[in-house]
Design an enzyme around this catalytic site. Structure first.
Site, PDB file in Angstrom:
ATOM      1  N   GLU A   1      39.858 -24.799 -14.731  1.00 25.62           N
ATOM      2  CA  GLU A   1      40.901 -25.884 -14.728  1.00 25.62           C
ATOM      3  C   GLU A   1      41.184 -26.237 -13.381  1.00 25.62           C
ATOM      4  O   GLU A   1      40.307 -25.577 -12.399  1.00 25.62           O
ATOM      5  CB  GLU A   1      42.178 -25.017 -14.864  1.00 25.62           C
ATOM      6  CG  GLU A   1      43.048 -24.535 -13.813  1.00 25.62           C
ATOM      7  CD  GLU A   1      42.186 -23.164 -12.866  1.00 25.62           C
ATOM      8  OE1 GLU A   1      42.336 -23.229 -11.648  1.00 25.62           O
ATOM      9  OE2 GLU A   1      41.563 -22.410 -13.864  1.00 25.62           O
TER      10      GLU A   1
ATOM     11  N   LYS B   1      37.545 -24.142  -1.798  1.00 29.46           N
ATOM     12  CA  LYS B   1      37.470 -23.842  -3.201  1.00 29.46           C
ATOM     13  C   LYS B   1      36.151 -23.182  -3.414  1.00 29.46           C
ATOM     14  O   LYS B   1      35.813 -22.580  -4.194  1.00 29.46           O
ATOM     15  CB  LYS B   1      37.864 -24.876  -4.229  1.00 29.46           C
ATOM     16  CG  LYS B   1      39.244 -25.088  -3.964  1.00 29.46           C
ATOM     17  CD  LYS B   1      40.090 -24.217  -4.740  1.00 29.46           C
ATOM     18  CE  LYS B   1      41.626 -24.780  -4.823  1.00 29.46           C
ATOM     19  NZ  LYS B   1      42.612 -23.490  -5.408  1.00 29.46           N
TER      20      LYS B   1
ATOM     21  N   SER C   1      43.274 -26.830   4.371  1.00 33.54           N
ATOM     22  CA  SER C   1      42.655 -26.374   3.282  1.00 33.54           C
ATOM     23  C   SER C   1      41.503 -27.096   2.863  1.00 33.54           C
ATOM     24  O   SER C   1      40.955 -26.957   2.148  1.00 33.54           O
ATOM     25  CB  SER C   1      43.420 -25.721   2.428  1.00 33.54           C
ATOM     26  OG  SER C   1      44.363 -26.730   1.998  1.00 33.54           O
TER      27      SER C   1
END
Length: 449
Positions: free
Chosen positions: A112, A90, A379
């Site tokens: 969010e 991210k 991830s």
């Protein structure tokens, strides 16, 4: 880089902008800033520097030798996004978007989050640039991801619990959009996935494309060829499009997206928007969406907060329709099993999201066989999930991996039979049973030394 979306922000029939008029100027401003930044050498140089010196790129491409051997000899490569600063992919996107926010003169950041990793990455980037940050998070996810909530707070962000709807990622995104409408002049909304209104799906994909660019070059260097298949979990789809983007033009490389099957597709309690959804509009764009018979947004379910979402990115919807994307699923139980498996065979505790990809990769590796080459995107790391996983594995009927024993260790082969014979379940041993087991455990310990 993909030539899509078109000028209207469409990937075929998907994508576009379905938002209040209030947000159109902000989206136009963001699109213009993004296009200018892509052509600005100074912007690219600053982002590259941040990714190297702050986020820790490039992330390594490791080989899962024991997993591969266990699957029949397929060579399995793991793209280690779990080793990025903050523990997931991210940060690639949030650093880029904060630079864009600064370029546009925005003085406040909102986001969010579901699993909390995007929230942590946003709070991290905001702290780095001294910007106030509010993160909207469903109340259920606040409970599931307490560790990440505290991390965000340590980084100076305000975490806003959302109590409406299913109290998960969908509802957090609803509240973030409402806030943005109210404070659009001075606030930039960092969407964490390849979802939302144009230009977000393409913008987030491009910031995450560094994953695929690195993985492609690393696979060629390590294996001398491209992989037969690339596997990634799919919720909204940021990690999937990040790694898939480098292989879109390679028809010999299968792109496999793994959705959350929850309690099973037949139960209706899952997050498999591509497999079980229908085209519809959610959070400003058209894509595959889980819907009721009346066309209302259905509630998704997954043990993983990051896959607990009833929609998916428009580009992934387009790739499905074009036949370029293959779909697999993993249930909650399969994801929990895969998390334990990777931890015990490769020494890597993946995020529950990534564990879905690992579960499917084990099946796919057996299909590819000893000549196969498989690339899996890990991830994120599982620190955030360990307490939830512990509770899940202690639940009645949960499948918990047995401790490893040295080859030939006494009792290793008889443990299952002992349990069938009436031994107490794990965690509920009587003092008498513990007393009988202690000498054996000590002996095994001495042999291990």
């Amino acid at each position: 880089m993909s030539t899509l979306p078109d000028a209207r922000g469409r990937f075929g029939e998907y994508g576009g902008r379905f938002v209040p008029e209030t947000l159109i100027p902000a989206l136009d401003e963001l699109e213009a800033a993004w296009r200018q930044a892509r052509a600005d050498e100074a912007f690219r140089r600053e982002l590259d520097e941040l990714l190297r010196r702050f986020a820790g790129r490039p992330t390594p491409l490791g080989e899962a030798r024991r997993l591969g051997a266990d699957a029949g000899g397929c060579r399995v490569l793991l793209k280690r996004e779990d080793l990025c600063h903050t523990g997931a992919h991210k940060i690639n996107n949030t650093l880029g978007q904060v630079l864009l926010a600064r370029r546009m003169g925005k003085r406040r950041i909102i986001a969010e989050t579901g699993a909390g990793q995007h929230g942590v990455a946003t709070a991290t980037a905001a702290a780095l640039f001294g910007l106030p940050c509010d993160v909207f998070m469903g109340e259920l996810d606040v409970e599931r991801q307490a560790l990440n909530v505290f991390r965000m707070q340590l980084l100076g962000a305000r975490v806003v619990p959302v109590t409406s709807g299913s109290r998960t990622l969908k509802d957090a995104m609803n509240e973030a959009i409402r806030d943005w409408v109210t404070h659009v002049r001075d606030t930039h909304y960092i969407i964490g996935s390849v979802a939302g209104p144009h230009p977000y799906p393409a913008l987030v994909r491009d910031f995450q494309a560094v994953i695929g660019t690195e993985a492609r070059a690393q696979a060629l260097e390590l294996a001398g060829r491209l992989p037969d298949a690339v596997v990634a979990c799919v919720g909204g789809g940021s990690n999937a499009m990040g790694i898939f983007s480098a292989f879109l033009s390679d028809p010999g490389v299968r792109l496999v997206g793994v959705e959350a099957a929850g309690y099973g597709l037949a139960t209706g309690k899952h997050g498999a928007s591509l497999a079980r959804g229908r085209p519809g509009v959610l959070h400003g764009s058209r894509s595959y969406v889980l819907q009721t018979d009346e066309g209302q947004i259905a509630e998704a379910h997954s043990v993983s907060a990051g896959l607990d979402y009833p929609g998916v990115g428009p580009e992934l919807s387009y790739l499905k329709d074009e036949g370029r994307l293959e779909l697999m699923q993993a249930t909650d139980a399969q994801a929990l099993d895969a998390l334990q498996y990777l931890a015990r065979t490769e020494g890597i505790i993946p995020a529950l999201e990534s564990a879905h990809a690992v579960s499917a990769a084990r099946r796919l590796a057996r299909e590819l066989g000893p000549e196969g080459l498989l690339l899996v995107n890990v991830s994120g790391r599982g620190d955030k999930d360990v307490e939830q996983v512990r509770r899940a594995l202690e639940a009645p009927g949960a499948k918990q991996a047995a401790p490893r024993r040295p080859p030939g260790a006494r009792g290793a082969d008889r443990a299952p039979a002992a349990r069938r014979a009436g031994a107490p379940p794990r965690g509920k041993a009587t003092p008498q049973a513990m007393g009988k087991a202690a000498p054996r455990a000590k002996a095994a310990s001495r042999r291990g030394r």
